[in-house]
Design an enzyme around this catalytic site. Structure first.
Site, short mmCIF file in Angstrom:
data_model
loop_
_atom_site.label_atom_id
_atom_site.label_comp_id
_atom_site.label_asym_id
_atom_site.label_seq_id
_atom_site.Cartn_x
_atom_site.Cartn_y
_atom_site.Cartn_z
N CYS A 1 -17.37 108.29 -3.53
CA CYS A 1 -18.16 107.45 -4.34
C CYS A 1 -19.33 108.12 -4.72
O CYS A 1 -20.46 107.82 -4.07
CB CYS A 1 -18.28 106.09 -3.75
SG CYS A 1 -16.71 105.28 -3.32
N ALA A 2 -19.44 109.00 -5.64
CA ALA A 2 -20.63 110.06 -5.65
C ALA A 2 -21.65 109.70 -6.19
O ALA A 2 -22.83 110.26 -5.81
CB ALA A 2 -19.79 111.27 -6.43
N ALA A 3 -21.73 108.88 -7.27
CA ALA A 3 -22.98 108.62 -8.03
C ALA A 3 -24.07 107.97 -6.97
O ALA A 3 -23.57 107.27 -6.08
CB ALA A 3 -22.55 107.89 -9.17
N PRO A 4 -25.17 108.17 -7.36
CA PRO A 4 -25.91 108.85 -8.27
C PRO A 4 -25.91 110.52 -8.27
O PRO A 4 -26.30 111.13 -9.22
CB PRO A 4 -27.53 108.46 -8.32
CG PRO A 4 -27.70 107.89 -6.88
CD PRO A 4 -26.39 107.52 -6.22
N GLY A 5 -25.59 111.12 -7.11
CA GLY A 5 -25.33 112.46 -7.23
C GLY A 5 -26.21 112.98 -6.08
O GLY A 5 -26.01 114.38 -5.96
N LYS B 1 -26.27 113.04 -2.82
CA LYS B 1 -25.57 113.72 -1.44
C LYS B 1 -24.55 114.73 -2.23
O LYS B 1 -24.23 115.43 -1.44
CB LYS B 1 -24.86 112.46 -0.96
CG LYS B 1 -25.76 111.61 -0.59
CD LYS B 1 -24.82 110.43 0.22
CE LYS B 1 -25.68 109.19 0.82
NZ LYS B 1 -26.65 108.39 -0.29
N ASP C 1 -11.07 105.76 -9.93
CA ASP C 1 -11.24 104.95 -8.52
C ASP C 1 -10.79 105.70 -7.49
O ASP C 1 -9.46 106.29 -7.39
CB ASP C 1 -10.45 103.65 -8.70
CG ASP C 1 -10.53 102.70 -7.45
OD1 ASP C 1 -11.19 103.26 -6.60
OD2 ASP C 1 -9.99 101.68 -7.47
N CYS D 1 -25.93 101.79 3.47
CA CYS D 1 -27.26 101.73 3.46
C CYS D 1 -27.40 100.11 3.92
O CYS D 1 -28.25 99.43 3.09
CB CYS D 1 -27.97 102.09 2.14
SG CYS D 1 -27.51 101.40 0.85
#
Length: 503
Positions: free
Chosen positions: A246-250, A252, A297, A379
């Protein structure tokens, strides 16, 4: 000649002044429109309870030019939003055309009533300025109706919480080395290396770096400590193939690329179209050469697809309540916050839905055949999204050959004691009060041939599982401090826990 020169100088001064005003007008015009775009994303995300990004992250993205003015406009408009809406409704001046641009109308109305009237060029501005008397009259009627004398009495004067949180920046080692970053930032600020994350620097609170050249060119990223610990806990090696689920915003994703020295491959998966754009911007800014963005997804990916046959590590940072970063994200400015806390039933339903998705996502990550390392992070401060997710997934993890490991063994705060044994000691939490943000990190390592072939040597691989289990129950603090009975990976970033999979 003297008179002519004087006239010429006067004309030049007038022309220069006019030019400066013109620049100010243009700046105000574009700042309002940038602020309106950000405000639209913020309000739509708040209504769905699924934000594209925080207020700060949206404003300080690469697409926004005038960041300071835009940030101020968005925050101040949000703080006055209930009044602005009430004024517009009371004045009854909007036609269908302007109602379709409601975020821009909110921004301009705030500026007319409460802001600095620098200039109002633009069709929307001219429309509202011509109706300024109606807006002010509506505001006066609201004050009378509410039985207050001033605007300040209509709103709770929210201030950004003064958390005195240090300003952390992560050095993007794809573009700049740590010492050079220390050198450059040290010219203006007091800078120290972080004691946990090797490429993280700590600066005094409230240092404004948003327009710093190193930030603008992607040499350093404004990234909190807890967020930076996530990719570091996964610790992928250069040359690996890694999936960011679940990459965005990017941020990490870019950190993973730096840890891998730009080698190997990162598949960055993201479903939301708006967030994909943000992800691509972040990757472009970082200069990461080894990231492939995969729209879609994560749950729909087929683990048996040849595309993922060599994926050895997965970073799973799924959608969560965000309850650990409320102050950082300025959530106190959002309409949903101002409306008061949700009912217990509503909040419980929301958390249950999030936890259901989180369990599915973690179970899916465990099903990729070549994967030997998985980090699950949120978080959130809620047990239902953290320890409960891990506890529910342990039997499946064990059947797939995965062990819980301890990210950052020297970190003082571990998981809540909701497991039967000592497994909670191998989870990581950051404290929202002491650390100014609440994060959760769990690390799974796969035992057996794939893990044994890793280049990282394992100390004390023959530690007795039974003895480790017994001693950890008798002396959990001793194990947490010294880890004498738990095998430790050579990097020192995490320990392998062996007992829970034997049940």
């Amino acid at each position: 000649m003297v008179r002519t020169t004087a006239k010429t100088s006067s004309a030049a001064a007038g022309k220069s002044k006019k030019s400066r005003l013109s620049n100010a007008e243009r700046s105000a015009y574009f700042s309002r429109r940038e602020a309106a775009k950000v405000l639209r994303s913020v309000l739509q995300g708040d209504a769905r309870r699924r934000a594209v990004g925080s207020i700060k992250s949206l404003v300080y993205g690469p697409s926004v030019k005038n960041k300071k003015a835009t940030f101020a406009l968005v925050c101040q408009t949000l703080k006055h939003l209930s009044i602005v809406k009430d004024v517009l409704e009371t004045a009854n001046i909007l036609n269908s055309r302007w109602k379709r641009q409601e975020e821009l109308i909110y921004i301009i109305t705030y500026d007319i009533l409460f802001g600095q009237e620098i200039s109002f060029i633009g069709d929307a501005e001219k429309f509202l300025v011509r109706r300024k008397d109606a807006l002010q009259s509506a505001l006066a009627r609201i004050l009378v109706r509410k039985k207050v004398k001033q605007v300040e009495d209509l709103i709770d004067l929210y201030q950004t919480p003064d958390t005195l949180k240090p300003r952390y920046v992560r050095v993007n080692t794809l573009k700049l080395d740590i010492d050079s970053a220390l050198n450059e930032l040290g010219k203006q600020f007091m800078v120290q290396k972080d004691d946990m994350v090797p490429d993280l620097l700590r600066l005094p609170p409230k240092c404004d770096l948003h327009n710093h050249p190193l930030v603008m060119n992607g040499s350093v990223f404004l990234q909190g400590k807890a967020s930076s610990m996530v990719a570091a806990a996964l610790d992928p090696e250069p040359g690996w193939e890694v999936l960011d689920a679940c990459a965005a915003p990017g941020n990490k994703t870019a950190h993973l690329a730096a840890l891998m020295k730009g080698k190997g491959k990162i598949i960055a998966c993201e479903l939301n179209k708006d967030r994909i754009k943000r992800l691509e911007d972040t990757i472009r800014l970082s200069g990461a050469p080894n990231v492939q963005v995969l729209p879609g997804d994560f749950l729909s990916l087929d683990p048996k697809d040849p595309l993922f046959s060599k994926v050895r590590a997965i970073l799973l940072d799924p959608s969560c309540s965000g309850s650990g970063t409320v102050a950082e994200r300025l959530d106190h400015l959002l309409p949903s916050y101002g409306a008061g806390p949700a009912s217990d039933t509503t909040e419980t339903e929301r958390l249950n839905k999030l936890a259901t998705f989180q369990k599915k996502a973690l179970a899916h990550a465990l099903s990729f055949p070549a994967v030997e390392r998985i980090v699950y992070s949120t978080c959130s401060i809620h047990q239902i999204e953290n320890e409960d997710v891990i506890k529910s997934i342990l039997p499946l993890a064990a059947s797939n050959g995965f062990l819980l490991a301890t990210p950052f063994p020297k970190w003082r705060t571990r998981g809540l004691p909701v497991f039967e044994g000592s497994e909670h000691l191998h989870l990581l939490r950051t404290d929202p009060v002491e650390d100014k943000e609440g994060f959760f990190i769990a690390l799974f390592i796969k035992r057996g041939p794939p893990f044994e072939t890793t280049t990282r040597a394992i100390r004390n691989p023959r530690a007795s599982t039974t003895e480790a289990h017994t001693q950890s129950n008798r002396h959990p603090n001793k194990n947490k401090r010294k880890g004498a009975l738990l095998p430790i990976l050579f990097s020192g970033a995490f320990r392998i826990h062996l007992n829970q999979v034997q049940r």
